[in-house]
Design an enzyme around this catalytic site. Structure first.
Site, PDB file in Angstrom:
ATOM      1  N   GLY A  45       0.843  -1.191   0.000  1.00 65.60           N
ATOM      2  CA  GLY A  45       0.000   0.000   0.000  1.00 65.60           C
ATOM      3  C   GLY A  45       0.876   1.238   0.000  1.00 65.60           C
ATOM      4  O   GLY A  45       1.990   1.215   0.535  1.00 65.60           O
ATOM      5  N   GLN A  50       3.189   9.927   0.952  1.00 63.47           N
ATOM      6  CA  GLN A  50       4.448   9.186   1.108  1.00 63.47           C
ATOM      7  C   GLN A  50       5.417   9.422  -0.041  1.00 63.47           C
ATOM      8  O   GLN A  50       6.583   9.020   0.030  1.00 63.47           O
ATOM      9  CB  GLN A  50       4.180   7.685   1.240  1.00 63.47           C
ATOM     10  CG  GLN A  50       3.457   7.332   2.530  1.00 63.47           C
ATOM     11  CD  GLN A  50       3.300   5.835   2.655  1.00 63.47           C
ATOM     12  OE1 GLN A  50       2.376   5.270   2.073  1.00 63.47           O
ATOM     13  NE2 GLN A  50       4.195   5.191   3.375  1.00 63.47           N
ATOM     14  N   CYS A  92       5.333   0.314   7.897  1.00 65.08           N
ATOM     15  CA  CYS A  92       5.027   1.417   6.989  1.00 65.08           C
ATOM     16  C   CYS A  92       6.280   1.738   6.187  1.00 65.08           C
ATOM     17  O   CYS A  92       7.365   1.806   6.759  1.00 65.08           O
ATOM     18  CB  CYS A  92       4.591   2.633   7.803  1.00 65.08           C
ATOM     19  SG  CYS A  92       4.250   4.093   6.799  1.00 65.08           S
ATOM     20  N   LEU A  93       6.121   1.931   4.875  1.00 60.89           N
ATOM     21  CA  LEU A  93       7.277   2.235   4.028  1.00 60.89           C
ATOM     22  C   LEU A  93       7.984   3.515   4.477  1.00 60.89           C
ATOM     23  O   LEU A  93       9.180   3.677   4.243  1.00 60.89           O
ATOM     24  CB  LEU A  93       6.847   2.383   2.563  1.00 60.89           C
ATOM     25  CG  LEU A  93       6.357   1.105   1.873  1.00 60.89           C
ATOM     26  CD1 LEU A  93       5.877   1.420   0.466  1.00 60.89           C
ATOM     27  CD2 LEU A  93       7.436   0.035   1.840  1.00 60.89           C
ATOM     28  N   HIS A 134      -4.896   1.809   7.323  1.00 52.25           N
ATOM     29  CA  HIS A 134      -3.543   2.383   7.319  1.00 52.25           C
ATOM     30  C   HIS A 134      -3.437   3.516   6.275  1.00 52.25           C
ATOM     31  O   HIS A 134      -2.921   4.590   6.570  1.00 52.25           O
ATOM     32  CB  HIS A 134      -2.537   1.260   7.030  1.00 52.25           C
ATOM     33  CG  HIS A 134      -1.098   1.675   7.061  1.00 52.25           C
ATOM     34  ND1 HIS A 134      -0.219   1.245   8.033  1.00 52.25           N
ATOM     35  CD2 HIS A 134      -0.371   2.470   6.233  1.00 52.25           C
ATOM     36  CE1 HIS A 134       0.976   1.769   7.797  1.00 52.25           C
ATOM     37  NE2 HIS A 134       0.908   2.514   6.708  1.00 52.25           N
ATOM     38  N   GLU A 135      -3.941   3.245   5.064  1.00 48.68           N
ATOM     39  CA  GLU A 135      -3.813   4.247   3.995  1.00 48.68           C
ATOM     40  C   GLU A 135      -4.742   5.432   4.234  1.00 48.68           C
ATOM     41  O   GLU A 135      -4.370   6.582   3.988  1.00 48.68           O
ATOM     42  CB  GLU A 135      -4.074   3.618   2.614  1.00 48.68           C
ATOM     43  CG  GLU A 135      -3.138   2.464   2.235  1.00 48.68           C
ATOM     44  CD  GLU A 135      -1.655   2.766   2.447  1.00 48.68           C
ATOM     45  OE1 GLU A 135      -1.247   3.935   2.317  1.00 48.68           O
ATOM     46  OE2 GLU A 135      -0.895   1.830   2.753  1.00 48.68           O
ATOM     47  N   HIS A 138      -3.118   7.682   6.623  1.00 48.73           N
ATOM     48  CA  HIS A 138      -2.088   8.510   5.975  1.00 48.73           C
ATOM     49  C   HIS A 138      -2.691   9.788   5.416  1.00 48.73           C
ATOM     50  O   HIS A 138      -2.107  10.868   5.533  1.00 48.73           O
ATOM     51  CB  HIS A 138      -1.437   7.750   4.810  1.00 48.73           C
ATOM     52  CG  HIS A 138      -0.197   6.993   5.183  1.00 48.73           C
ATOM     53  ND1 HIS A 138       0.899   7.603   5.742  1.00 48.73           N
ATOM     54  CD2 HIS A 138       0.135   5.679   5.049  1.00 48.73           C
ATOM     55  CE1 HIS A 138       1.851   6.693   5.946  1.00 48.73           C
ATOM     56  NE2 HIS A 138       1.407   5.520   5.541  1.00 48.73           N
TER      57      HIS A 138
HETATM   58 ZN   LIG Z   1       2.290   3.680   5.773  1.00 46.82          ZN
END
Ligand SMILES: [Zn+2]
Length: 169
Positions: A45, A50, A92-93, A134-135, A138
């Site tokens: 995701g 991000q 998380c990236l 999660h997204e 963000h």
């Molecule tokens: Zn994330």
């Protein structure tokens, strides 16, 4: 085009993103680039903030290229229903190399627009439900570590500060 992933500490990750209002070829290109950037970073995701773009836009593929139908574009997503509880490790990236156990809803329904602006509803379970939450977080300027205990969150922040100091973040 593969965008570099913005890391924790950049203010773009902690402010609410702007709604997507124009569904044109540029948005399609951005979505394509987001999928490419997400796969390059080995993620399932990715939200636009991000990659430094403060738009309410995210892409998800919990099958990581296995199933083309699993590729989801979430423009202006809203969580409209949650049910149950499910605990799993989450990462998380933008906060690389950290993973923490986190309890979230097991079943989540979102309402969002696709890349053409068409509204749809979709229900996900477990990993997909988690990705929806999660997204969407963000896009509201919220990171998963905000759901952890203050103790755990401070520990992560302390480790990150050390990495920043060492020039490794
Ligand atoms: Zn994330």
């Amino acid at each position: 085009m593969i965008y570099p992933i913005v890391k924790y500490g950049d203010p773009v990750l902690e402010k609410p993103a702007e709604p997507v209002t124009i569904f044109d070829a540029d948005l399609q290109k951005l979505v394509d680039d987001m999928f490419e950037s997400m796969y390059a970073a080995h993620g399932v995701g990715l939200a636009a903030p991000q990659i430094g773009i403060s738009k309410r836009l995210a892409v998800i593929d919990v099958t990581f290229k296995e199933d083309p139908d699993a590729k989801l574009v979430l423009a202006n997503p809203e969580v409209i229903r949650t049910e149950g509880r499910h605990t799993q490790n989450e990462g998380c990236l933008s906060i690389p190399d950290f993973r923490e156990s986190l309890t979230r809803a097991k079943t989540v329904t979102i309402r969002a627009q696709d890349v053409n602006g068409k509204f749809y509803e979709k229900t996900g379970e477990e990993l997909l439900a988690r990705a929806f939450l999660h997204e969407t977080d963000h896009l509201n300027g919220k990171l998963y570590i905000s759901h952890l205990s203050a103790l755990k969150r401070d520990m992560i922040k302390r480790k990150i500060r050390k990495l920043v100091k060492a020039g490794e973040w």
